[in-house]
Design a protein around this motif. Structure first.
Motif, short mmCIF file in Angstrom:
data_model
loop_
_atom_site.label_atom_id
_atom_site.label_comp_id
_atom_site.label_asym_id
_atom_site.label_seq_id
_atom_site.Cartn_x
_atom_site.Cartn_y
_atom_site.Cartn_z
N TYR A 100 -12.46 -14.21 61.73
CA TYR A 100 -12.13 -15.38 62.54
C TYR A 100 -13.40 -16.16 62.89
O TYR A 100 -13.43 -17.38 62.82
CB TYR A 100 -11.40 -14.94 63.82
N ASP A 101 -14.48 -15.44 63.23
CA ASP A 101 -15.72 -16.07 63.68
C ASP A 101 -16.67 -16.47 62.56
O ASP A 101 -17.40 -17.45 62.69
CB ASP A 101 -16.51 -15.11 64.59
N GLU A 102 -16.71 -15.67 61.49
CA GLU A 102 -17.78 -15.83 60.52
C GLU A 102 -17.31 -15.88 59.08
O GLU A 102 -16.26 -15.37 58.73
CB GLU A 102 -18.78 -14.67 60.64
N VAL A 103 -18.18 -16.49 58.27
CA VAL A 103 -18.04 -16.47 56.82
C VAL A 103 -19.29 -15.77 56.32
O VAL A 103 -20.41 -16.22 56.58
CB VAL A 103 -17.97 -17.90 56.24
N LEU A 104 -19.14 -14.64 55.64
CA LEU A 104 -20.27 -13.93 55.07
C LEU A 104 -20.43 -14.39 53.63
O LEU A 104 -19.46 -14.44 52.88
CB LEU A 104 -20.03 -12.42 55.12
N PHE A 105 -21.68 -14.74 53.23
CA PHE A 105 -21.90 -15.32 51.91
C PHE A 105 -23.21 -14.82 51.31
O PHE A 105 -24.08 -14.32 52.02
CB PHE A 105 -21.88 -16.85 51.99
N THR A 106 -23.36 -14.98 49.99
CA THR A 106 -24.52 -14.43 49.27
C THR A 106 -25.65 -15.42 49.02
O THR A 106 -26.69 -15.02 48.52
CB THR A 106 -24.08 -13.87 47.89
N ASN A 107 -25.49 -16.68 49.35
CA ASN A 107 -26.54 -17.67 49.09
C ASN A 107 -27.86 -17.25 49.71
O ASN A 107 -27.88 -16.70 50.82
CB ASN A 107 -26.16 -19.03 49.69
N ASN A 108 -28.97 -17.53 49.03
CA ASN A 108 -30.29 -17.30 49.60
C ASN A 108 -30.55 -18.38 50.64
O ASN A 108 -30.44 -19.56 50.34
CB ASN A 108 -31.38 -17.36 48.52
N ARG B 136 -31.14 -3.94 52.94
CA ARG B 136 -29.99 -3.31 52.28
C ARG B 136 -28.76 -4.20 52.32
O ARG B 136 -27.85 -4.03 51.53
CB ARG B 136 -29.69 -1.95 52.92
N GLU B 137 -28.73 -5.15 53.25
CA GLU B 137 -27.62 -6.10 53.33
C GLU B 137 -28.00 -7.33 52.50
O GLU B 137 -29.04 -7.92 52.72
CB GLU B 137 -27.35 -6.52 54.77
N GLN B 138 -27.15 -7.69 51.59
CA GLN B 138 -27.47 -8.84 50.74
C GLN B 138 -26.49 -9.98 50.97
O GLN B 138 -25.94 -10.53 50.04
CB GLN B 138 -27.51 -8.40 49.28
N PHE B 139 -26.29 -10.28 52.25
CA PHE B 139 -25.44 -11.41 52.61
C PHE B 139 -25.95 -12.04 53.89
O PHE B 139 -26.76 -11.46 54.60
CB PHE B 139 -23.97 -10.99 52.76
N ASN B 140 -25.51 -13.25 54.13
CA ASN B 140 -25.89 -14.01 55.31
C ASN B 140 -24.63 -14.50 55.99
O ASN B 140 -23.52 -14.23 55.50
CB ASN B 140 -26.78 -15.18 54.88
N GLY B 141 -24.77 -15.22 57.10
CA GLY B 141 -23.58 -15.60 57.84
C GLY B 141 -23.54 -17.06 58.25
O GLY B 141 -24.55 -17.69 58.49
N ALA B 142 -22.32 -17.56 58.31
CA ALA B 142 -22.05 -18.91 58.81
C ALA B 142 -20.93 -18.80 59.83
O ALA B 142 -20.09 -17.91 59.75
CB ALA B 142 -21.62 -19.82 57.66
N ARG B 143 -20.93 -19.69 60.79
CA ARG B 143 -19.82 -19.76 61.73
C ARG B 143 -18.66 -20.42 61.00
O ARG B 143 -18.83 -21.40 60.28
CB ARG B 143 -20.17 -20.58 62.97
N SER B 144 -17.49 -19.88 61.21
CA SER B 144 -16.30 -20.42 60.56
C SER B 144 -15.93 -21.76 61.19
O SER B 144 -16.33 -22.08 62.31
CB SER B 144 -15.13 -19.45 60.71
N LEU B 145 -15.14 -22.52 60.47
CA LEU B 145 -14.65 -23.78 61.03
C LEU B 145 -13.73 -23.51 62.21
O LEU B 145 -13.63 -24.33 63.12
CB LEU B 145 -13.94 -24.61 59.97
N ASP B 146 -13.06 -22.37 62.20
CA ASP B 146 -12.21 -22.01 63.34
C ASP B 146 -13.06 -21.98 64.61
O ASP B 146 -12.70 -22.56 65.62
CB ASP B 146 -11.57 -20.64 63.12
N THR B 147 -14.20 -21.29 64.56
CA THR B 147 -15.08 -21.20 65.72
C THR B 147 -15.60 -22.57 66.10
O THR B 147 -15.59 -22.96 67.27
CB THR B 147 -16.26 -20.26 65.42
N PHE B 148 -16.08 -23.33 65.11
CA PHE B 148 -16.64 -24.66 65.36
C PHE B 148 -15.60 -25.57 66.02
O PHE B 148 -15.89 -26.26 66.99
CB PHE B 148 -17.14 -25.26 64.05
#
Length: 157
Positions: A86-94, A123-135
């Motif tokens: 609900y809160d986040e989008v986990l993604f692989t972009n550098n 060891r974690e190869q992902f980053n995070g963005a706030r979802s549009l739901d949260t925004f």
């Protein structure tokens, strides 16, 4: 996670916004959400808004991030969605410092999230963005309809 917005609004610091390689203009803080590290700014500048996506974000979905990675304006990186909550989008972009607050965009050029954090754990190869739901719940009023039915952003009802 490091909170970028909180560092930017300390007493004595001025906020500014610029188009790519353009002149900086003073910005005014309208709304600040400390928990989600999001802010809404007002600036005296004509900007074309990016459209928000109403597509379902599934694992493997292609995404692009824009920003000023490590201070390099106009940086672009590609990857895919690892998972969503609900809160986040986990993604692989550098990404790196300077990507925070930039859009996470789908293959149709629509915004699917706002980049907010990068993992420091090797060891974690992902980053995070706030979802549009949260925004949309915390920052602005968003309403979308698909085939005549309201979708998204009903979580507080």
């Amino acid at each position: 996670n490091h909170h970028v917005i909180e560092d930017c609004i300390k007493p004595g610091l001025k906020l500014s916004v610029a188009k790519l390689f353009g002149k900086k203009r003073d910005a005014k803080l309208l709304i600040f959400d400390k928990k989600n590290d999001l802010a809404l700014l007002e600036v005296d500048m004509k900007l074309e808004p990016l459209e928000l996506s109403n597509n379902f974000m599934y694992s493997g979905y292609w995404v692009m991030s824009l920003g000023s990675a490590a201070g390099y304006e106009g940086s672009v990186s590609f990857g895919n969605i690892v998972n969503t909550t609900y809160d986040e989008v986990l993604f692989t972009n550098n990404i790196s410092e300077g990507n925070s607050g930039g859009p996470l965009i789908d293959n149709e050029g629509l915004v699917v999230g706002i980049v907010t954090w990068g993992s420091d754990n090797e060891r974690e190869q992902f980053n995070g963005a706030r979802s549009l739901d949260t925004f949309c719940v915390k920052m602005i009023k968003c309403e979308f309809e698909y085939d005549g039915e309201k979708v998204w952003y009903d979580y507080e009802e």
